[in-house]
Design a protein around this motif. Structure first.
Motif, PDB file in Angstrom:
ATOM      1  N   LYS A  33       0.845  -1.191   0.000  1.00  0.00           N
ATOM      2  CA  LYS A  33       0.000   0.000   0.000  1.00  0.00           C
ATOM      3  C   LYS A  33       0.883   1.246   0.000  1.00  0.00           C
ATOM      4  CE  LYS A  33      -3.827   2.172   2.409  1.00  0.00           C
ATOM      5  NZ  LYS A  33      -4.739   2.099   3.551  1.00  0.00           N
ATOM      6  N   LYS A  35       2.433   4.855   0.752  1.00  0.00           N
ATOM      7  CA  LYS A  35       2.455   5.684   1.952  1.00  0.00           C
ATOM      8  C   LYS A  35       1.762   7.007   1.664  1.00  0.00           C
ATOM      9  CE  LYS A  35       6.568   4.157   4.347  1.00  0.00           C
ATOM     10  NZ  LYS A  35       7.817   4.618   4.962  1.00  0.00           N
ATOM     11  N   ARG A  36       1.145   7.563   2.703  1.00  0.00           N
ATOM     12  CA  ARG A  36       0.488   8.855   2.556  1.00  0.00           C
ATOM     13  C   ARG A  36       1.539   9.931   2.317  1.00  0.00           C
ATOM     14  NH1 ARG A  36      -3.553  10.331   7.029  1.00  0.00           N
ATOM     15  NH2 ARG A  36      -4.037  11.857   5.448  1.00  0.00           N
ATOM     16  N   PRO A  37       1.191  10.944   1.535  1.00  0.00           N
ATOM     17  CA  PRO A  37       2.171  11.996   1.231  1.00  0.00           C
ATOM     18  C   PRO A  37       2.358  12.933   2.428  1.00  0.00           C
ATOM     19  CG  PRO A  37       0.066  12.558   0.273  1.00  0.00           C
ATOM     20  CD  PRO A  37      -0.084  11.171   0.857  1.00  0.00           C
ATOM     21  N   SER A  39       2.703  16.489   4.447  1.00  0.00           N
ATOM     22  CA  SER A  39       2.098  17.809   4.322  1.00  0.00           C
ATOM     23  C   SER A  39       3.176  18.809   3.939  1.00  0.00           C
ATOM     24  CB  SER A  39       1.457  18.213   5.652  1.00  0.00           C
ATOM     25  OG  SER A  39       2.471  18.399   6.624  1.00  0.00           O
ATOM     26  N   ARG A  91       2.919  15.746  -4.616  1.00  0.00           N
ATOM     27  CA  ARG A  91       3.048  14.427  -3.982  1.00  0.00           C
ATOM     28  C   ARG A  91       1.688  13.833  -3.670  1.00  0.00           C
ATOM     29  NH1 ARG A  91       8.131  14.684   0.259  1.00  0.00           N
ATOM     30  NH2 ARG A  91       9.712  15.336  -1.239  1.00  0.00           N
ATOM     31  N   LYS A  92       0.732  14.692  -3.315  1.00  0.00           N
ATOM     32  CA  LYS A  92      -0.614  14.205  -3.024  1.00  0.00           C
ATOM     33  C   LYS A  92      -1.270  13.648  -4.291  1.00  0.00           C
ATOM     34  CE  LYS A  92      -4.957  15.485  -0.883  1.00  0.00           C
ATOM     35  NZ  LYS A  92      -5.743  16.530  -0.228  1.00  0.00           N
ATOM     36  N   TYR A  95       0.231  10.360  -5.031  1.00  0.00           N
ATOM     37  CA  TYR A  95      -0.314   9.390  -4.072  1.00  0.00           C
ATOM     38  C   TYR A  95      -1.704   8.933  -4.503  1.00  0.00           C
ATOM     39  CZ  TYR A  95      -2.638   7.778   0.179  1.00  0.00           C
ATOM     40  OH  TYR A  95      -3.361   7.065   1.089  1.00  0.00           O
ATOM     41  N   GLU A  96      -2.524   9.876  -4.941  1.00  0.00           N
ATOM     42  CA  GLU A  96      -3.885   9.523  -5.356  1.00  0.00           C
ATOM     43  C   GLU A  96      -3.864   8.587  -6.565  1.00  0.00           C
ATOM     44  OE1 GLU A  96      -5.684  13.360  -5.794  1.00  0.00           O
ATOM     45  OE2 GLU A  96      -6.074  13.540  -3.640  1.00  0.00           O
ATOM     46  N   MET A  99      -2.780   5.214  -5.267  1.00  0.00           N
ATOM     47  CA  MET A  99      -3.866   4.564  -4.535  1.00  0.00           C
ATOM     48  C   MET A  99      -4.936   4.033  -5.479  1.00  0.00           C
ATOM     49  SD  MET A  99      -3.514   4.118  -1.338  1.00  0.00           S
ATOM     50  CE  MET A  99      -5.183   3.695  -0.904  1.00  0.00           C
TER      51      MET A  99
END
Length: 137
Positions: A33, A35-37, A39, A91-92, A95-96, A99
């Motif tokens: 999975k 990793k979350r980006p 902030s 980065r977000k 990430y999306e 995902m």
């Protein structure tokens, strides 16, 4: 009170007699999975930590570095924060996308996939088509 127990005393007794509940079993995290980006602040801290360690090589405390970074972040204007916000947004978005791909794999039944990567599978297909076949010429 005439020999009666107070509510606090009865609660203590009840809690001692109560059967302890076992901790809920944690779900195993999927290592695949994404990793979350981070902030914008954490993007800023990546560079700030390096700068701070260069200026203060004897400092071993993570707390002091974090405190200094937080203070600097608070003192920065929105214009100064803008490049970090942009990096965080990029980065977000990445990430999306990751995902979405990850969720497609889960929904598609990744169990059917072999352990080989796509390039290895394509290489095998190429090998099968060459070599032993006669063209009939």
């Amino acid at each position: 009170m005439k020999g009666g127990k107070s509510k606090a005393d009865s609660r203590k007794a009840d809690s001692k007699l109560a059967v302890r509940k076992t901790k809920k079993e944690k779900k195993m995290k999927d290592p695949n999975k994404p990793k979350r980006p981070p902030s914008a602040f954490f993007v800023f801290m990546e560079g700030f930590r390096k700068e701070y360690k260069e200026k203060h090589p004897n400092n071993k405390s993570v707390a002091i570095v974090g405190k200094a970074g937080g203070d600097k972040w608070k003192s920065m204007s929105d214009e100064e924060k803008a490049p970090f916000v942009e990096k965080a947004e990029k980065r977000k978005e990445e990430y999306e996308h990751k995902m979405a791909d990850y969720n497609k794999k889960l929904a598609g039944g990744a169990d059917d996939e072999s352990d080989k990567s796509k390039s290895e599978v394509n290489d095998e297909d190429d090998d099968e088509g060459t070599g032993e076949e006669d063209d009939g010429e």
